[in-house]
Write a protein that holds these residues in place. Structure first.
Motif, PDB file in Angstrom:
ATOM      1  N   ARG A  82       0.060  -2.525 -13.133  1.00 24.94           N
ATOM      2  CA  ARG A  82       1.370  -1.959 -13.426  1.00 24.94           C
ATOM      3  C   ARG A  82       2.206  -1.744 -12.169  1.00 24.94           C
ATOM      4  O   ARG A  82       3.417  -1.912 -12.174  1.00 24.94           O
ATOM      5  CB  ARG A  82       1.189  -0.628 -14.170  1.00 24.94           C
ATOM      6  N   ASP A  83       1.559  -1.347 -11.091  1.00 23.48           N
ATOM      7  CA  ASP A  83       2.293  -1.062  -9.858  1.00 23.48           C
ATOM      8  C   ASP A  83       2.038  -2.122  -8.797  1.00 23.48           C
ATOM      9  O   ASP A  83       2.166  -1.835  -7.594  1.00 23.48           O
ATOM     10  CB  ASP A  83       1.881   0.317  -9.322  1.00 23.48           C
ATOM     11  N   PHE A  84       1.722  -3.341  -9.223  1.00 23.76           N
ATOM     12  CA  PHE A  84       1.441  -4.386  -8.245  1.00 23.76           C
ATOM     13  C   PHE A  84       2.667  -4.711  -7.398  1.00 23.76           C
ATOM     14  O   PHE A  84       2.559  -5.019  -6.208  1.00 23.76           O
ATOM     15  CB  PHE A  84       0.943  -5.657  -8.939  1.00 23.76           C
ATOM     16  N   GLY A  85       3.862  -4.633  -7.997  1.00 21.76           N
ATOM     17  CA  GLY A  85       5.089  -4.916  -7.248  1.00 21.76           C
ATOM     18  C   GLY A  85       5.257  -3.995  -6.051  1.00 21.76           C
ATOM     19  O   GLY A  85       5.371  -4.456  -4.907  1.00 21.76           O
ATOM     20  N   PRO A  86       5.290  -2.674  -6.264  1.00 21.73           N
ATOM     21  CA  PRO A  86       5.419  -1.775  -5.108  1.00 21.73           C
ATOM     22  C   PRO A  86       4.224  -1.844  -4.159  1.00 21.73           C
ATOM     23  O   PRO A  86       4.378  -1.683  -2.949  1.00 21.73           O
ATOM     24  CB  PRO A  86       5.535  -0.381  -5.741  1.00 21.73           C
ATOM     25  N   ILE A  87       3.019  -2.088  -4.706  1.00 19.96           N
ATOM     26  CA  ILE A  87       1.853  -2.223  -3.833  1.00 19.96           C
ATOM     27  C   ILE A  87       2.011  -3.439  -2.924  1.00 19.96           C
ATOM     28  O   ILE A  87       1.721  -3.381  -1.718  1.00 19.96           O
ATOM     29  CB  ILE A  87       0.556  -2.324  -4.674  1.00 19.96           C
ATOM     30  N   ALA A  88       2.477  -4.556  -3.493  1.00 22.75           N
ATOM     31  CA  ALA A  88       2.709  -5.753  -2.681  1.00 22.75           C
ATOM     32  C   ALA A  88       3.785  -5.503  -1.632  1.00 22.75           C
ATOM     33  O   ALA A  88       3.686  -5.973  -0.489  1.00 22.75           O
ATOM     34  CB  ALA A  88       3.104  -6.920  -3.581  1.00 22.75           C
ATOM     35  N   GLY A  89       4.809  -4.742  -2.003  1.00 22.79           N
ATOM     36  CA  GLY A  89       5.847  -4.421  -1.024  1.00 22.79           C
ATOM     37  C   GLY A  89       5.305  -3.601   0.131  1.00 22.79           C
ATOM     38  O   GLY A  89       5.641  -3.836   1.299  1.00 22.79           O
ATOM     39  N   LEU A  90       4.443  -2.628  -0.180  1.00 25.79           N
ATOM     40  CA  LEU A  90       3.854  -1.799   0.867  1.00 25.79           C
ATOM     41  C   LEU A  90       2.888  -2.584   1.740  1.00 25.79           C
ATOM     42  O   LEU A  90       2.819  -2.384   2.955  1.00 25.79           O
ATOM     43  CB  LEU A  90       3.111  -0.609   0.236  1.00 25.79           C
ATOM     44  N   SER A  91       2.129  -3.481   1.129  1.00 20.18           N
ATOM     45  CA  SER A  91       1.053  -4.151   1.862  1.00 20.18           C
ATOM     46  C   SER A  91       1.497  -5.426   2.563  1.00 20.18           C
ATOM     47  O   SER A  91       0.772  -5.934   3.426  1.00 20.18           O
ATOM     48  CB  SER A  91      -0.110  -4.476   0.904  1.00 20.18           C
ATOM     49  N   VAL A  92       2.661  -5.972   2.216  1.00 14.21           N
ATOM     50  CA  VAL A  92       3.130  -7.204   2.855  1.00 14.21           C
ATOM     51  C   VAL A  92       4.445  -6.962   3.607  1.00 14.21           C
ATOM     52  O   VAL A  92       4.501  -7.048   4.832  1.00 14.21           O
ATOM     53  CB  VAL A  92       3.296  -8.340   1.823  1.00 14.21           C
ATOM     54  N   LEU A  93       5.486  -6.629   2.856  1.00 13.52           N
ATOM     55  CA  LEU A  93       6.803  -6.509   3.483  1.00 13.52           C
ATOM     56  C   LEU A  93       6.854  -5.352   4.474  1.00 13.52           C
ATOM     57  O   LEU A  93       7.433  -5.480   5.559  1.00 13.52           O
ATOM     58  CB  LEU A  93       7.871  -6.344   2.398  1.00 13.52           C
ATOM     59  N   LEU A  94       6.258  -4.213   4.114  1.00 13.92           N
ATOM     60  CA  LEU A  94       6.293  -3.073   5.025  1.00 13.92           C
ATOM     61  C   LEU A  94       5.511  -3.365   6.303  1.00 13.92           C
ATOM     62  O   LEU A  94       5.938  -2.960   7.402  1.00 13.92           O
ATOM     63  CB  LEU A  94       5.729  -1.832   4.329  1.00 13.92           C
ATOM     64  N   VAL A  95       4.390  -4.062   6.193  1.00 11.02           N
ATOM     65  CA  VAL A  95       3.621  -4.425   7.392  1.00 11.02           C
ATOM     66  C   VAL A  95       4.440  -5.352   8.279  1.00 11.02           C
ATOM     67  O   VAL A  95       4.458  -5.202   9.513  1.00 11.02           O
ATOM     68  CB  VAL A  95       2.283  -5.077   6.993  1.00 11.02           C
ATOM     69  N   LEU A  96       5.135  -6.309   7.684  1.00 12.43           N
ATOM     70  CA  LEU A  96       5.983  -7.215   8.464  1.00 12.43           C
ATOM     71  C   LEU A  96       7.096  -6.455   9.169  1.00 12.43           C
ATOM     72  O   LEU A  96       7.350  -6.655  10.368  1.00 12.43           O
ATOM     73  CB  LEU A  96       6.563  -8.285   7.547  1.00 12.43           C
ATOM     74  N   LEU A  97       7.774  -5.560   8.441  1.00 14.92           N
ATOM     75  CA  LEU A  97       8.863  -4.788   9.039  1.00 14.92           C
ATOM     76  C   LEU A  97       8.350  -3.910  10.175  1.00 14.92           C
ATOM     77  O   LEU A  97       8.962  -3.844  11.256  1.00 14.92           O
ATOM     78  CB  LEU A  97       9.536  -3.921   7.965  1.00 14.92           C
ATOM     79  N   GLY A 150      -4.387   0.544  -3.293  1.00 17.86           N
ATOM     80  CA  GLY A 150      -4.021  -0.862  -3.367  1.00 17.86           C
ATOM     81  C   GLY A 150      -3.380  -1.341  -2.080  1.00 17.86           C
ATOM     82  O   GLY A 150      -3.666  -2.443  -1.586  1.00 17.86           O
ATOM     83  N   GLU A 151      -2.511  -0.511  -1.509  1.00 19.67           N
ATOM     84  CA  GLU A 151      -1.876  -0.874  -0.238  1.00 19.67           C
ATOM     85  C   GLU A 151      -2.916  -1.070   0.857  1.00 19.67           C
ATOM     86  O   GLU A 151      -2.899  -2.063   1.587  1.00 19.67           O
ATOM     87  CB  GLU A 151      -0.898   0.224   0.181  1.00 19.67           C
ATOM     88  N   SER A 152      -3.842  -0.132   0.982  1.00 17.61           N
ATOM     89  CA  SER A 152      -4.823  -0.199   2.067  1.00 17.61           C
ATOM     90  C   SER A 152      -5.817  -1.333   1.873  1.00 17.61           C
ATOM     91  O   SER A 152      -6.391  -1.825   2.851  1.00 17.61           O
ATOM     92  CB  SER A 152      -5.566   1.131   2.182  1.00 17.61           C
ATOM     93  N   LEU A 153      -6.021  -1.760   0.632  1.00 23.79           N
ATOM     94  CA  LEU A 153      -6.921  -2.890   0.394  1.00 23.79           C
ATOM     95  C   LEU A 153      -6.288  -4.216   0.780  1.00 23.79           C
ATOM     96  O   LEU A 153      -6.973  -5.135   1.240  1.00 23.79           O
ATOM     97  CB  LEU A 153      -7.322  -2.934  -1.089  1.00 23.79           C
ATOM     98  N   LEU A 154      -4.975  -4.332   0.599  1.00 27.11           N
ATOM     99  CA  LEU A 154      -4.310  -5.619   0.781  1.00 27.11           C
ATOM    100  C   LEU A 154      -3.590  -5.760   2.120  1.00 27.11           C
ATOM    101  O   LEU A 154      -3.393  -6.883   2.601  1.00 27.11           O
ATOM    102  CB  LEU A 154      -3.304  -5.855  -0.358  1.00 27.11           C
ATOM    103  N   ASN A 155      -3.169  -4.631   2.714  1.00 26.07           N
ATOM    104  CA  ASN A 155      -2.348  -4.801   3.918  1.00 26.07           C
ATOM    105  C   ASN A 155      -3.148  -5.212   5.143  1.00 26.07           C
ATOM    106  O   ASN A 155      -2.575  -5.682   6.130  1.00 26.07           O
ATOM    107  CB  ASN A 155      -1.528  -3.533   4.208  1.00 26.07           C
TER     108      ASN A 155
END
Length: 583
Positions: A82-97, A150-155
């Motif tokens: 359900r929250d994969f979108g915000p999790i992906a944002g935290l774990s990919v886009l936020l790390v890049l920024l 989820g963020e800490s698992l993927l980022n």
């Protein structure tokens, strides 16, 4: 002469210290990992203690894959989806920024090449899966905890791929944006494929092996089996371990026995306890050696401390900005007008289902009735899931208080420290000791400052959501009703049989079906044995229904797992009683 202590003695002492800290922490209202960090810091400063440099591969290869795999196995899949979108944002886009922002800062202040500064930014950007264990005991909303997990698992994958590509580009002098993006996408893609394949093979193989010790042994090698080939192919081994864990966790209901599920839960809980404690203890123990390397530079360690404080500030500012956008988008999603559209779609489905079979399809084509029924049933399942998701978003909305917790709970940990030590030695990495010192201070500083202040912040914000962490009683009651209906349907089904495939006596299910939930008498009679077998058949029917419910999204993961644990415990008890009768 310095006497060297037997490593086995150190391991024994370490395990005992970890166990004691874990047990004492709740009584002191301090998370066990924080106690271990402080203990390590204190021991490292003793003049007679010498801590040898630890190979970062021990942590990156030997510790992180099983830790991330274990966390992924127990990840609440419904809430994660359900929250994969915000999790992906935290774990990919936020790390890049964060990596880019830190790269500009370090490049300007220290004067190191931009690619090296980007590598350091990637090292400091990911939150730590181990560090989020501090959050779980604070009674925060399950939705927030799931997003942080989820963020800490993927980022880690995002950060380590940026680190790998930056170091490779540093060696050759440059890299194009297309090559950078291509390397990143390949690393994630190959990790997803390999992890899914290993997870599926794990399910099928362990389903065939009934020997408990052999089954456990296979389970322990799965995260490494996913990690090693992925790294060889240029992918992210940590992502592969996470994917294998998610596949295993979601497939265990279908493929594993109750004994296997219970054994896995206990075994991996123990592995997590020891490995998590070990990495926090090591972080503290390495302070003295890292500090000594920076005391002899111009200005002493003060320059590194100032840079670490500034870096942590940049990380928090970028994170706060991104999370603010995330919370705003999620609040709009919860207030959206989707329900009316979904209900209208449900009404159209009802009209279509009530239409005479074999009606005309679009463009004058004849519609196959069976095909139409399957399409309607599939659409109903999607509609039910969409409505359940909307209820979830509206029932657990994210506000500014939750956003504050998400920002402050994003602590750095062992991944940051281990990744920093992989920086190349020699001329390729000027100021290497300083960069490692900064990484260490950011990791330990965030753990201590944010970790100790997080409980106070939760109390100040009055986030009293402890009930949300437990099993929803309304959900549990509804699941129990569903399972009883499934058991009743199985009783009247003509194909009801014992475990060995033989049929029950004529009329037996009708005579005792209403009493299958009552404890049977202990007399060693055929009737008593058949009642036990009948109860096992009912449990199998209930588990099948539970598997169907788990894909619908109408119930929380916690409630579904509670129901599964009850069925597993009942089945194990019944099987033991049947084994006694066979003896």
């Amino acid at each position: 002469m310095t006497e060297v202590v037997d490593p086995l003695v150190l391991i024994i002492i370490g395990v005992v210290v970890i166990a004691v800290a874990t047990a004492v922490g709740p009584k002191l209202n301090i998370a066990g990992p924080l106690i271990l960090v402080l203990l390590g810091l204190g021991v490292s400063l003793l003049p007679f203690v010498h801590v040898p440099e630890i190979d970062p591969d021990i942590i990156l290869v030997g510790v992180l894959p099983p830790l991330l795999y274990s966390a992924a196995v127990s990840l609440p899949a419904i809430e994660f989806r359900r929250d994969f979108g915000p999790i992906a944002g935290l774990s990919v886009l936020l790390v890049l920024l964060s990596s880019v922002a830190l790269a500009f800062f370090f490049s300007a202040v220290i004067g190191i090449p931009f690619l090296l500064a980007l590598a350091l930014g990637a090292i400091l950007s990911p939150t730590d899966a181990v560090a989020t264990s501090i959050v779980k005991r604070l009674g925060i909303s399950r939705r927030v905890v799931t997003m942080l997990e989820g963020e800490s698992l993927l980022n880690d994958a995002t950060a380590l791929v940026i680190l790998r590509v930056s170091i490779a580009a540093l060696a050759v002098g440059s890299i194009s944006p297309g090559q950078f993006v291509g390397s990143f996408l390949w690393g994630v893609l190959i990790a997803t494929v390999v992890g899914a394949v290993i997870g599926y093979l794990n399910l099928r193989l362990r389903a065939l092996i009934r020997h408990s010790a052999a089954n456990t042994a296979i389970g322990f090698v799965v995260p490494f089996a996913a990690y090693l080939p992925t790294e060889h192919l240029g992918g992210s081994g940590l992502v592969a371990a996470v994917v294998a864990g998610i596949v295993t966790g979601q497939g265990s209901v279908r493929w594993f026995t109750p004994e296997q599920r219970l054994s896995d839960e206990l075994n991996w809980r123990t592995v997590e306890l020891v490995l998590e404690g070990a990495v926090f203890l090591v972080m503290g123990l390495e302070l003295k050696a890292i500090l000594d390397q920076n005391l002899n530079r111009d200005g002493g360690a003060g320059f590194g401390v100032a840079l670490a404080i500034a870096a942590l500030g940049i990380i928090l500012i970028v994170r706060a900005g991104w999370v603010s956008i995330l919370v705003w988008l999620q609040s709009r999603r919860a207030r959206g007008r989707q329900r009316n559209r979904l209900e209208q779609f449900g009404t159209r489905l009802d009209d279509l289902a009530d239409a005479p079979p074999g009606g005309r399809g679009g463009r004058g084509m004849q519609v196959n009735p069976a095909h139409q029924e399957r399409r309607i049933a599939s659409a109903r399942r999607r509609l039910t899931r969409a409505l359940a998701d909307l209820d979830y978003y509206q029932g657990r909305p994210l506000g500014w208080k939750h956003g504050t917790i998400i920002v402050w709970a994003g602590m750095r940990g062992v991944v940051t420290l281990a990744a920093a030590q992989t920086l190349p030695r020699g001329d390729e990495t000027p100021e290497r000791a300083l960069l490692i010192f900064i990484a260490f201070l950011v990791a330990v500083g965030s753990l201590i400052i944010q970790g100790f202040s997080l409980p106070w912040l939760v109390r100040m914000l009055r986030l009293d959501e402890g009930d949300d962490e437990g099993v929803d009683r309304a959900d549990q009651q509804r699941i129990d009703d569903e399972l009883r209906e499934a058991a009743g349907a199985a009783l009247s089904a003509p194909g009801l049989v014992r475990r060995d495939g033989s049929a029950f006596p004529d009329g037996f299910a009708a005579r005792v079906g209403a009493r299958f939930t009552e404890p049977p008498d202990d007399e060693t009679t055929a009737l008593a044995r058949d009642m036990l077998e009948l109860r096992l058949a009912m449990i199998e029917a209930m588990r099948g229904r539970l598997l169907e419910l788990s894909s619908g999204g109408a119930y929380s993961t916690a409630a579904l797992r509670h129901a599964l644990a009850e069925l597993d415990a009942d089945e194990i008890s019944l099987q033991l009683r049947l084994d006694e009768k066979d003896d």
